[in-house]
Scaffold this motif. Structure first.
Motif, PDB file in Angstrom:
ATOM      1  N   ALA A  14       0.804  -1.221   0.000  1.00 57.11           N
ATOM      2  CA  ALA A  14       0.000   0.000   0.000  1.00 57.11           C
ATOM      3  C   ALA A  14       0.839   1.274   0.000  1.00 57.11           C
ATOM      4  CB  ALA A  14      -0.943   0.010   1.199  1.00 57.11           C
ATOM      5  N   GLY A  15       2.173   1.151  -0.041  1.00 61.02           N
ATOM      6  CA  GLY A  15       3.021   2.338  -0.011  1.00 61.02           C
ATOM      7  C   GLY A  15       2.824   3.222  -1.235  1.00 61.02           C
ATOM      8  N   LEU A  16       3.124   4.505  -1.076  1.00 58.86           N
ATOM      9  CA  LEU A  16       2.899   5.460  -2.157  1.00 58.86           C
ATOM     10  C   LEU A  16       4.003   5.460  -3.210  1.00 58.86           C
ATOM     11  CD1 LEU A  16       1.603   8.534  -0.108  1.00 58.86           C
ATOM     12  CD2 LEU A  16       0.265   6.877  -1.420  1.00 58.86           C
ATOM     13  N   GLY A  17       5.183   4.966  -2.876  1.00 61.39           N
ATOM     14  CA  GLY A  17       6.279   4.944  -3.849  1.00 61.39           C
ATOM     15  C   GLY A  17       6.756   6.327  -4.235  1.00 61.39           C
ATOM     16  N   THR A  18       6.766   7.256  -3.274  1.00 64.29           N
ATOM     17  CA  THR A  18       7.088   8.652  -3.598  1.00 64.29           C
ATOM     18  C   THR A  18       8.514   8.833  -4.109  1.00 64.29           C
ATOM     19  OG1 THR A  18       7.606   9.000  -1.252  1.00 64.29           O
ATOM     20  CG2 THR A  18       5.407   9.629  -1.997  1.00 64.29           C
ATOM     21  N   PRO A  22       8.120  10.498 -11.028  1.00 60.00           N
ATOM     22  CA  PRO A  22       6.712  10.357 -11.396  1.00 60.00           C
ATOM     23  C   PRO A  22       6.330   8.977 -11.955  1.00 60.00           C
ATOM     24  CG  PRO A  22       7.859  11.491 -13.130  1.00 60.00           C
ATOM     25  CD  PRO A  22       8.875  11.259 -12.042  1.00 60.00           C
ATOM     26  N   ALA A  23       7.282   8.051 -12.013  1.00 62.13           N
ATOM     27  CA  ALA A  23       6.981   6.736 -12.596  1.00 62.13           C
ATOM     28  C   ALA A  23       5.873   6.015 -11.839  1.00 62.13           C
ATOM     29  CB  ALA A  23       8.239   5.868 -12.631  1.00 62.13           C
ATOM     30  N   THR A  24       5.763   6.296 -10.538  1.00 65.09           N
ATOM     31  CA  THR A  24       4.793   5.573  -9.710  1.00 65.09           C
ATOM     32  C   THR A  24       3.523   6.383  -9.435  1.00 65.09           C
ATOM     33  OG1 THR A  24       6.051   6.353  -7.781  1.00 65.09           O
ATOM     34  CG2 THR A  24       6.503   4.122  -8.582  1.00 65.09           C
ATOM     35  N   LYS A  25       3.291   7.434 -10.205  1.00 62.42           N
ATOM     36  CA  LYS A  25       2.068   8.209 -10.004  1.00 62.42           C
ATOM     37  C   LYS A  25       0.833   7.343 -10.260  1.00 62.42           C
ATOM     38  CE  LYS A  25      -0.491  12.272 -11.557  1.00 62.42           C
ATOM     39  NZ  LYS A  25      -1.672  11.515 -12.029  1.00 62.42           N
ATOM     40  N   GLU A  26       0.854   6.558 -11.325  1.00 59.83           N
ATOM     41  CA  GLU A  26      -0.257   5.659 -11.644  1.00 59.83           C
ATOM     42  C   GLU A  26       0.139   4.191 -11.532  1.00 59.83           C
ATOM     43  OE1 GLU A  26      -3.185   6.856 -12.073  1.00 59.83           O
ATOM     44  OE2 GLU A  26      -2.561   8.951 -12.156  1.00 59.83           O
ATOM     45  N   GLN A  27       1.436   3.901 -11.674  1.00 63.49           N
ATOM     46  CA  GLN A  27       1.925   2.522 -11.645  1.00 63.49           C
ATOM     47  C   GLN A  27       2.434   2.199 -10.249  1.00 63.49           C
ATOM     48  OE1 GLN A  27       1.904  -0.048 -13.519  1.00 63.49           O
ATOM     49  NE2 GLN A  27       3.893  -0.950 -13.925  1.00 63.49           N
ATOM     50  N   PRO A  28       1.814   1.249  -9.534  1.00 66.66           N
ATOM     51  CA  PRO A  28       2.334   0.875  -8.213  1.00 66.66           C
ATOM     52  C   PRO A  28       3.789   0.417  -8.322  1.00 66.66           C
ATOM     53  CG  PRO A  28       0.165  -0.092  -8.575  1.00 66.66           C
ATOM     54  CD  PRO A  28       0.599   0.479  -9.887  1.00 66.66           C
ATOM     55  N   LYS A  29       4.620   0.843  -7.379  1.00 65.72           N
ATOM     56  CA  LYS A  29       6.039   0.498  -7.472  1.00 65.72           C
ATOM     57  C   LYS A  29       6.248  -1.017  -7.447  1.00 65.72           C
ATOM     58  CE  LYS A  29       7.096   0.893  -2.506  1.00 65.72           C
ATOM     59  NZ  LYS A  29       8.011   1.468  -1.493  1.00 65.72           N
ATOM     60  N   GLU A  30       5.369  -1.729  -6.741  1.00 68.42           N
ATOM     61  CA  GLU A  30       5.512  -3.187  -6.660  1.00 68.42           C
ATOM     62  C   GLU A  30       5.292  -3.863  -8.002  1.00 68.42           C
ATOM     63  OE1 GLU A  30       4.134  -1.419  -2.823  1.00 68.42           O
ATOM     64  OE2 GLU A  30       3.340  -1.395  -4.887  1.00 68.42           O
ATOM     65  N   MET A  31       4.691  -3.142  -8.959  1.00 67.11           N
ATOM     66  CA  MET A  31       4.444  -3.690 -10.285  1.00 67.11           C
ATOM     67  C   MET A  31       5.538  -3.326 -11.280  1.00 67.11           C
ATOM     68  SD  MET A  31       1.781  -5.495  -9.966  1.00 67.11           S
ATOM     69  CE  MET A  31       1.429  -5.800 -11.700  1.00 67.11           C
ATOM     70  N   LEU A  32       6.547  -2.596 -10.835  1.00 67.61           N
ATOM     71  CA  LEU A  32       7.669  -2.310 -11.720  1.00 67.61           C
ATOM     72  C   LEU A  32       8.400  -3.618 -12.020  1.00 67.61           C
ATOM     73  CD1 LEU A  32       9.033   0.980 -10.111  1.00 67.61           C
ATOM     74  CD2 LEU A  32       7.792   0.755 -12.278  1.00 67.61           C
ATOM     75  N   PRO A  33       8.903  -3.782 -13.248  1.00 64.53           N
ATOM     76  CA  PRO A  33       9.468  -5.078 -13.632  1.00 64.53           C
ATOM     77  C   PRO A  33      10.948  -5.219 -13.307  1.00 64.53           C
ATOM     78  CG  PRO A  33       9.380  -3.635 -15.543  1.00 64.53           C
ATOM     79  CD  PRO A  33       8.767  -2.870 -14.398  1.00 64.53           C
ATOM     80  N   ARG A  73      -5.114  -0.463  -7.934  1.00 65.12           N
ATOM     81  CA  ARG A  73      -6.010  -1.343  -8.685  1.00 65.12           C
ATOM     82  C   ARG A  73      -5.243  -2.222  -9.675  1.00 65.12           C
ATOM     83  NH1 ARG A  73     -11.554  -2.425  -9.335  1.00 65.12           N
ATOM     84  NH2 ARG A  73     -11.481  -4.325 -10.578  1.00 65.12           N
ATOM     85  N   ALA A  74      -4.118  -1.708 -10.189  1.00 68.62           N
ATOM     86  CA  ALA A  74      -3.322  -2.484 -11.138  1.00 68.62           C
ATOM     87  C   ALA A  74      -2.828  -3.787 -10.521  1.00 68.62           C
ATOM     88  CB  ALA A  74      -2.136  -1.661 -11.639  1.00 68.62           C
ATOM     89  N   VAL A  75      -2.588  -3.787  -9.202  1.00 71.32           N
ATOM     90  CA  VAL A  75      -2.155  -5.015  -8.525  1.00 71.32           C
ATOM     91  C   VAL A  75      -3.281  -6.041  -8.557  1.00 71.32           C
ATOM     92  CG1 VAL A  75      -1.382  -6.018  -6.346  1.00 71.32           C
ATOM     93  CG2 VAL A  75      -0.563  -3.762  -7.034  1.00 71.32           C
ATOM     94  N   MET A 267      16.946  -7.515  -3.620  1.00 73.13           N
ATOM     95  CA  MET A 267      16.621  -6.553  -4.673  1.00 73.13           C
ATOM     96  C   MET A 267      15.475  -5.672  -4.208  1.00 73.13           C
ATOM     97  SD  MET A 267      17.141  -9.133  -7.910  1.00 73.13           S
ATOM     98  CE  MET A 267      17.372 -10.655  -6.994  1.00 73.13           C
ATOM     99  N   ASP A 268      15.827  -4.480  -3.750  1.00 72.60           N
ATOM    100  CA  ASP A 268      14.877  -3.515  -3.206  1.00 72.60           C
ATOM    101  C   ASP A 268      14.676  -2.419  -4.250  1.00 72.60           C
ATOM    102  OD1 ASP A 268      13.564  -1.502  -1.857  1.00 72.60           O
ATOM    103  OD2 ASP A 268      15.208  -1.059  -0.485  1.00 72.60           O
ATOM    104  N   ILE A 269      13.425  -2.161  -4.618  1.00 76.41           N
ATOM    105  CA  ILE A 269      13.172  -1.161  -5.657  1.00 76.41           C
ATOM    106  C   ILE A 269      12.583   0.117  -5.063  1.00 76.41           C
ATOM    107  CG2 ILE A 269      12.903  -2.898  -7.455  1.00 76.41           C
ATOM    108  CD1 ILE A 269       9.865  -2.432  -7.273  1.00 76.41           C
ATOM    109  N   GLY A 270      12.942   0.427  -3.831  1.00 76.65           N
ATOM    110  CA  GLY A 270      12.360   1.571  -3.147  1.00 76.65           C
ATOM    111  C   GLY A 270      12.810   2.928  -3.632  1.00 76.65           C
ATOM    112  N   ASN A 271      13.948   3.011  -4.323  1.00 79.55           N
ATOM    113  CA  ASN A 271      14.424   4.291  -4.840  1.00 79.55           C
ATOM    114  C   ASN A 271      15.125   4.046  -6.174  1.00 79.55           C
ATOM    115  OD1 ASN A 271      17.464   3.977  -4.388  1.00 79.55           O
ATOM    116  ND2 ASN A 271      16.694   3.628  -2.298  1.00 79.55           N
ATOM    117  N   PRO A 272      15.387   5.100  -6.955  1.00 82.00           N
ATOM    118  CA  PRO A 272      15.960   4.897  -8.293  1.00 82.00           C
ATOM    119  C   PRO A 272      17.281   4.124  -8.296  1.00 82.00           C
ATOM    120  CG  PRO A 272      15.084   7.113  -8.111  1.00 82.00           C
ATOM    121  CD  PRO A 272      15.003   6.513  -6.741  1.00 82.00           C
ATOM    122  N   ALA A 273      18.179   4.430  -7.366  1.00 83.54           N
ATOM    123  CA  ALA A 273      19.472   3.752  -7.350  1.00 83.54           C
ATOM    124  C   ALA A 273      19.317   2.267  -7.045  1.00 83.54           C
ATOM    125  CB  ALA A 273      20.396   4.412  -6.323  1.00 83.54           C
ATOM    126  N   SER A 274      18.469   1.934  -6.054  1.00 83.70           N
ATOM    127  CA  SER A 274      18.297   0.521  -5.705  1.00 83.70           C
ATOM    128  C   SER A 274      17.540  -0.224  -6.803  1.00 83.70           C
ATOM    129  CB  SER A 274      17.579   0.377  -4.358  1.00 83.70           C
ATOM    130  OG  SER A 274      16.249   0.856  -4.423  1.00 83.70           O
TER     131      SER A 274
END
Length: 291
Positions: A14-18, A22-33, A73-75, A267-274
């Motif tokens: 449920a995190g906002l992925g701030t 702006p990649a996570t404005k509509e795309q949940p970060k957990e759905m990034l590939p 909702r994408a999840v 593999m943590d995708i919480g920020n751009p570098a990670s």
């Protein structure tokens, strides 16, 4: 029956992925590939959350509780089988892709998925607390939805479950030694051998860490964690931290252990570098068909 069948898996997503806007404005970060083997000697891209689910499924877990918030909702859509989509892939001759999607759908159909809503982002601990009526008095596995942990044969999962079962612990946490623990939850404890630590204290992102043993987001709990989280006060950001709930269990005399990740990748995708590091690592592992 597999011992894993008695556990319920909680996946907070449920995190906002701030930090990825702006990649996570509509795309949940957990759905990034990230990259994964395609089953035919090549590589493909899968949402990180799908890889987390498939890994836990392959271990034997079958009951999954997703904690979602607004904009997720994408999840739910991705984790809902769509027979027409598979038929369309077949009609177009995309048999390799229809095979991969069908296998994912088979796992979903073989599992029980429950969706719990977290209307406001009130913290990781709050997300876990919201699942208490679904989990009941069952033991639970908690895995963050934005982190994929790789080890040969899923050894890291086996180890935390083994220690949990053999010690009768209230909680077992996956740990990793890191260079800068200030950005993690950190534990204090004593080694009891075999990479196992008896934990006497935990702290979230301390300015002066008491050790370099950082918490990786894979946990196993008894239902006592819910009573502890109910007692926890929000932090200065207004969030209920899971680490504070774990500390409350310790204060009550509960047994809490940590298991060091001796060989593996986080593999943590919480920020751009990670996220960039996750892409590099996952591509290498997928190319070697080790994932």
């Amino acid at each position: 029956m597999s011992i894993a069948r008695k556990y319920k898996v909680v996946l907070p997503v449920a995190g906002l992925g701030t930090r990825l806007l702006p990649a996570t404005k509509e795309q949940p970060k957990e759905m990034l590939p990230i990259f994964a083997p395609d089953g035919r000697g090549g590589t493909c891209l899968k949402p990180l959350l799908q890889l987390v689910f498939e890994q836990l499924y392959s271990y034997g877990f079958r009951e999954f509780i997703f904690v979602v918030g607004r904009g997720k909702r994408a999840v739910e859509d991705h984790f809902t089988p769509d027979a027409q989509f598979v038929e369309e892939l077949e009609r177009r001759g995309k048999t390799e892709y229809s095979r991969m999607v069908s296998e994912f759908y088979r796992m979903l159909s073989d599992s029980v998925l429950t969706w719990v809503n977290q209307p406001s982002p009130l913290g990781f601990g709050h997300a876990v607390l919201l699942t208490r009526h679904v989990v009941g008095d069952n033991p639970l596995v908690v895995q963050a939805g934005d982190t994929y942990i790789h080890s040969d044969g899923n050894r890291h999962i086996s180890r935390v479950i083994e220690v949990f079962e053999s010690t009768g612990a209230d909680a077992v946490i996956l740990l990793k030694r890191v260079a800068d623990p200030r950005i993690y939850g950190v534990v204090e404890g004593r080694s009891i051998g075999g990479g196992v630590v008896e934990i006497v204290g935990v702290e979230e992102k301390p300015e002066r860490p008491r050790s370099n043993l950082a918490i990786m987001p894979l946990y196993v709990f008894r239902d006592s964690i819910f009573r502890a989280l109910e007692e926890v006060k929000p932090d200065k950001r207004g969030e209920i931290q899971l680490t504070d709930g774990i500390q409350r269990c310790i204060d009550w005399g509960g047994k809490v252990y940590g298991v060091e990740l001796d060989a593996g990748y986080v593999m943590d995708i919480g920020n751009p570098a990670s996220y960039w590091e996750a892409l590099i690592t996952s591509y290498r592992l997928a190319s070697e068909n080790k994932q």
